[in-house]
Scaffold this motif. Structure first.
Motif, mmCIF file in Angstrom:
data_model
loop_
_atom_site.group_PDB
_atom_site.id
_atom_site.type_symbol
_atom_site.label_atom_id
_atom_site.label_comp_id
_atom_site.label_asym_id
_atom_site.label_seq_id
_atom_site.Cartn_x
_atom_site.Cartn_y
_atom_site.Cartn_z
ATOM 1 N N GLN A 89 43.214 21.644 41.158
ATOM 2 C CA GLN A 89 44.004 21.764 39.932
ATOM 3 C C GLN A 89 43.120 21.553 38.699
ATOM 4 O OE1 GLN A 89 47.290 22.473 40.035
ATOM 5 N NE2 GLN A 89 47.634 22.204 42.225
ATOM 6 N N THR A 90 42.233 20.582 38.781
ATOM 7 C CA THR A 90 41.379 20.215 37.654
ATOM 8 C C THR A 90 40.185 21.169 37.560
ATOM 9 O OG1 THR A 90 40.363 18.603 39.143
ATOM 10 C CG2 THR A 90 42.046 17.797 37.642
ATOM 11 N N PRO A 91 39.440 21.146 36.447
ATOM 12 C CA PRO A 91 38.347 22.107 36.251
ATOM 13 C C PRO A 91 37.272 22.047 37.341
ATOM 14 C CG PRO A 91 38.923 21.071 34.178
ATOM 15 C CD PRO A 91 39.681 20.335 35.236
ATOM 16 N N PHE A 92 36.721 23.215 37.618
ATOM 17 C CA PHE A 92 35.608 23.368 38.564
ATOM 18 C C PHE A 92 34.475 24.016 37.791
ATOM 19 C CE2 PHE A 92 32.996 25.626 41.588
ATOM 20 C CZ PHE A 92 32.979 24.835 42.729
ATOM 21 N N ILE A 93 33.359 23.306 37.635
ATOM 22 C CA ILE A 93 32.233 23.779 36.839
ATOM 23 C C ILE A 93 31.049 24.052 37.771
ATOM 24 C CG2 ILE A 93 30.813 23.377 34.801
ATOM 25 C CD1 ILE A 93 33.818 23.218 34.224
ATOM 26 N N ASN A 94 30.452 25.231 37.658
ATOM 27 C CA ASN A 94 29.371 25.629 38.564
ATOM 28 C C ASN A 94 28.190 26.208 37.779
ATOM 29 O OD1 ASN A 94 28.927 28.226 41.061
ATOM 30 N ND2 ASN A 94 27.878 26.291 40.904
ATOM 31 N N PRO A 95 27.347 25.317 37.210
ATOM 32 C CA PRO A 95 26.115 25.809 36.582
ATOM 33 C C PRO A 95 25.159 26.333 37.657
ATOM 34 C CG PRO A 95 26.650 23.566 35.893
ATOM 35 C CD PRO A 95 27.492 23.875 37.079
ATOM 36 N N MET A 96 24.172 27.141 37.248
ATOM 37 C CA MET A 96 23.226 27.739 38.196
ATOM 38 C C MET A 96 23.986 28.485 39.286
ATOM 39 S SD MET A 96 20.404 24.763 38.783
ATOM 40 C CE MET A 96 19.468 24.041 37.453
ATOM 41 N N CYS A 97 24.965 29.288 38.908
ATOM 42 C CA CYS A 97 25.891 29.872 39.888
ATOM 43 C C CYS A 97 25.303 31.004 40.709
ATOM 44 C CB CYS A 97 27.152 30.357 39.179
ATOM 45 S SG CYS A 97 26.913 31.808 38.129
ATOM 46 N N GLY A 98 24.144 31.552 40.309
ATOM 47 C CA GLY A 98 23.578 32.667 41.066
ATOM 48 C C GLY A 98 24.549 33.828 41.148
ATOM 49 N N SER A 99 24.762 34.349 42.360
ATOM 50 C CA SER A 99 25.680 35.483 42.535
ATOM 51 C C SER A 99 27.139 35.061 42.618
ATOM 52 C CB SER A 99 25.293 36.292 43.780
ATOM 53 O OG SER A 99 25.291 35.473 44.941
ATOM 54 N N GLY A 100 27.423 33.775 42.378
ATOM 55 C CA GLY A 100 28.793 33.328 42.168
ATOM 56 C C GLY A 100 29.554 32.853 43.386
ATOM 57 N N THR A 101 28.890 32.672 44.522
ATOM 58 C CA THR A 101 29.619 32.398 45.759
ATOM 59 C C THR A 101 30.451 31.118 45.687
ATOM 60 O OG1 THR A 101 27.851 33.505 46.971
ATOM 61 C CG2 THR A 101 29.413 32.228 48.261
ATOM 62 N N LEU A 102 29.889 30.028 45.186
ATOM 63 C CA LEU A 102 30.648 28.769 45.130
ATOM 64 C C LEU A 102 31.861 28.884 44.218
ATOM 65 C CD1 LEU A 102 27.842 26.055 45.087
ATOM 66 C CD2 LEU A 102 29.748 26.151 46.697
ATOM 67 N N ALA A 103 31.672 29.470 43.051
ATOM 68 C CA ALA A 103 32.794 29.611 42.112
ATOM 69 C C ALA A 103 33.873 30.520 42.681
ATOM 70 C CB ALA A 103 32.289 30.151 40.774
ATOM 71 N N ILE A 104 33.453 31.601 43.338
ATOM 72 C CA ILE A 104 34.421 32.548 43.911
ATOM 73 C C ILE A 104 35.188 31.900 45.052
ATOM 74 C CG2 ILE A 104 34.653 34.727 45.174
ATOM 75 C CD1 ILE A 104 32.231 35.740 43.515
ATOM 76 N N GLU A 105 34.490 31.196 45.939
ATOM 77 C CA GLU A 105 35.172 30.522 47.046
ATOM 78 C C GLU A 105 36.129 29.453 46.525
ATOM 79 O OE1 GLU A 105 35.265 31.187 50.298
ATOM 80 O OE2 GLU A 105 33.931 32.901 50.031
ATOM 81 N N ALA A 106 35.735 28.761 45.457
ATOM 82 C CA ALA A 106 36.629 27.772 44.860
ATOM 83 C C ALA A 106 37.909 28.440 44.366
ATOM 84 C CB ALA A 106 35.919 27.059 43.716
ATOM 85 N N ALA A 107 37.771 29.600 43.713
ATOM 86 C CA ALA A 107 38.943 30.322 43.215
ATOM 87 C C ALA A 107 39.812 30.818 44.364
ATOM 88 C CB ALA A 107 38.495 31.494 42.342
ATOM 89 N N LEU A 108 39.183 31.324 45.417
ATOM 90 C CA LEU A 108 39.935 31.810 46.578
ATOM 91 C C LEU A 108 40.731 30.681 47.224
ATOM 92 C CD1 LEU A 108 37.231 34.090 48.289
ATOM 93 C CD2 LEU A 108 39.199 34.846 46.952
ATOM 94 N N ILE A 109 40.077 29.556 47.474
ATOM 95 C CA ILE A 109 40.725 28.442 48.160
ATOM 96 C C ILE A 109 41.822 27.841 47.296
ATOM 97 C CG2 ILE A 109 40.325 26.087 48.999
ATOM 98 C CD1 ILE A 109 37.577 27.107 50.034
ATOM 99 N N ILE A 169 34.479 27.547 35.626
ATOM 100 C CA ILE A 169 33.398 27.995 34.748
ATOM 101 C C ILE A 169 32.132 28.131 35.577
ATOM 102 C CG2 ILE A 169 31.930 27.327 32.805
ATOM 103 C CD1 ILE A 169 34.356 25.908 31.599
ATOM 104 N N ALA A 170 31.458 29.266 35.451
ATOM 105 C CA ALA A 170 30.211 29.527 36.175
ATOM 106 C C ALA A 170 29.171 30.019 35.175
ATOM 107 C CB ALA A 170 30.423 30.556 37.277
ATOM 108 N N SER A 171 27.988 29.434 35.234
ATOM 109 C CA SER A 171 26.944 29.840 34.302
ATOM 110 C C SER A 171 25.620 30.013 35.037
ATOM 111 C CB SER A 171 26.776 28.795 33.184
ATOM 112 O OG SER A 171 26.229 27.596 33.686
ATOM 113 N N ASP A 172 24.752 30.826 34.442
ATOM 114 C CA ASP A 172 23.404 31.008 34.971
ATOM 115 C C ASP A 172 22.529 31.533 33.837
ATOM 116 O OD1 ASP A 172 22.232 31.218 38.082
ATOM 117 O OD2 ASP A 172 21.072 32.340 36.594
ATOM 118 N N ILE A 173 21.277 31.147 33.868
ATOM 119 C CA ILE A 173 20.363 31.587 32.816
ATOM 120 C C ILE A 173 19.991 33.058 32.965
ATOM 121 C CG2 ILE A 173 18.177 31.046 33.988
ATOM 122 C CD1 ILE A 173 17.286 29.767 31.273
#
Length: 385
Positions: free
Chosen positions: A196-216, A262-266
């Motif tokens: 429910q609360t925010p999920f922050i994923n710096p250095m997200c690369g191709s986004g797998t962690l952020a995407i799986e978090a959204a799916l779950i 939120i997902a970020s990458d340089i």
């Protein structure tokens, strides 16, 4: 042989250290785990049950339905036992069969020999009954048979998955050194995150962690992204069972859920790949992507979780530079993420020492063959007291 309705032993495999999370998923689907091992879960189920399992599990690799267990001293015994199974009731004589195996037997110098014996036993049995031999080869896109042979104890399974379930089929653009989707799911399950609360994923690369978090978080299952499984190529398969299960998957999606991810990458290229993967997964509107240094990642009001998956120094980057990066991650969490739970996934214990924070938990995972830890940090608003 009515395999779709008959209950038999089912083995669900997974990558090492994912079994606790896989076991939890299986139980949440209403199945009872008989035994849990480091790389597999055992239960009793029908092939129709395996359809449900294939479509719903985030952490699984293969779902194996047992056909027969037997004693075999050598290749001749193996062939004879395989040829005694009524394969003509399981495999279409116009079909395609591939065989893989896990073999430890003193008479076998290569698993390829055991695979060939299984293929011959299947093909000869079907030809004797139907007059034609099914085609065979290495591809996993149709009927897949798995042999487990340890010393003299052997067991043959239908691999109801075919291609591995550990890849969730939405990631068309993997990027550099990507985290396997099943591993990312295990990481998400291990977090102290209420979805429910925010999920922050710096250095997200191709986004797998952020995407799986959204799916779950929204109840989206891997079966939404795939239309071919091993069970579809077994005689007696009824496609209406599959499509009903997919209908239920879609009905259970929480489309009203409001969640901040939120997902970020340089790397601009990495973020572009992550956006494409998120769109394929149907969660692009749930994730805010930013091209920027991790220290500029916007942090929502606490509580929440922040998860880093930095380079380890074994495949990418330079070790001395990474020491500064790891220290900066610790400083950023300490200064900018108070009230959050912080996590850093790494396979380099020496670099982990540079973070400068005391981990409250060290959760064990493997990334491929690399022994890794998910380090957990309680980022208090004030002092711990």
């Amino acid at each position: 042989m009515q395999v779709f309705n008959n209950t038999s032993k089912v083995i669900i495999t997974c990558n090492k250290r994912l079994a606790p999370y896989l076991s939890q998923e299986v139980e949440e689907l209403g199945f009872e785990n008989i035994r849990v091992f480091p790389t597999r879960v055992e239960l009793n189920a029908s092939l129709n049950d395996c359809i449900k399992l294939n479509l719903n599990l985030h952490c699984a690799s293969q779902i194996l339905y047992s056909i027969k267990s037997f004693q075999a001293q050598n290749g001749d015994d193996l062939y004879r036992e395989i040829a005694s199974i009524a394969w003509e009731e399981i495999i279409d004589f116009n079909g395609y069969v591939s065989v893989n195996s896990n073999v430890t037997n003193e008479t076998i110098t290569t698993p390829l020999f055991a695979n060939l014996k299984v293929k011959d036993g299947i093909a000869d049995r079907i030809k004797a009954r139907k007059g034609l031999r099914p085609n065979s080869g290495p591809d996993l896109h149709k009927t897949v048979i798995h042999l487990y042979w340890q010393d003299t104890q052997a067991e043959v399974f239908i691999d109801t998955s075919g291609e591995t379930l550990a890849k969730h089929a939405y990631r068309k653009h993997p990027g550099k050194a990507p985290m396997l989707e099943a591993l990312a799911s295990g990481v998400i399950y291990s977090l102290k995150w209420d979805r429910q609360t925010p999920f922050i994923n710096p250095m997200c690369g191709s986004g797998t962690l952020a995407i799986e978090a959204a799916l779950i978080a929204t109840g989206r299952k891997p079966g939404l992204f795939r239309m071919n499984y091993g069970f579809m190529h077994i005689l007696g398969y009824q496609e209406e069972v599959f499509f009903e299960e997919r209908r239920q998957l879609k009905a259970r999606i929480d489309k009203t859920k409001k969640i901040k991810i939120i997902a970020s990458d340089i790397s601009e290229e990495a973020i572009e790949l992550a956006r494409k993967n998120a769109k394929t997964a149907g969660v692009d509107t749930l994730i805010d992507f930013f091209v920027q240094d991790f220290r500029k990642t916007p942090i929502e009001p606490s509580p929440g979780v922040i998860v880093f998956n930095p380079e380890y120094g074994d495949r990418l980057g330079v070790h001395s530079k990474l020491e500064l990066v790891y220290k900066a991650m610790g400083d950023f969490m300490k200064q900018s993420c108070r009230g959050y739970m912080g996590y850093i996934f790494t396979g380099n214990p020496e670099l982990a020492k540079k973070i400068g924070l005391r981990a409250s938990r060290k959760i064990e995972f493997y990334n491929g063959r690399l022994d890794c830890r998910l380090l957990e940090y309680e980022l208090y608003e004030g002092s711990k007291r």
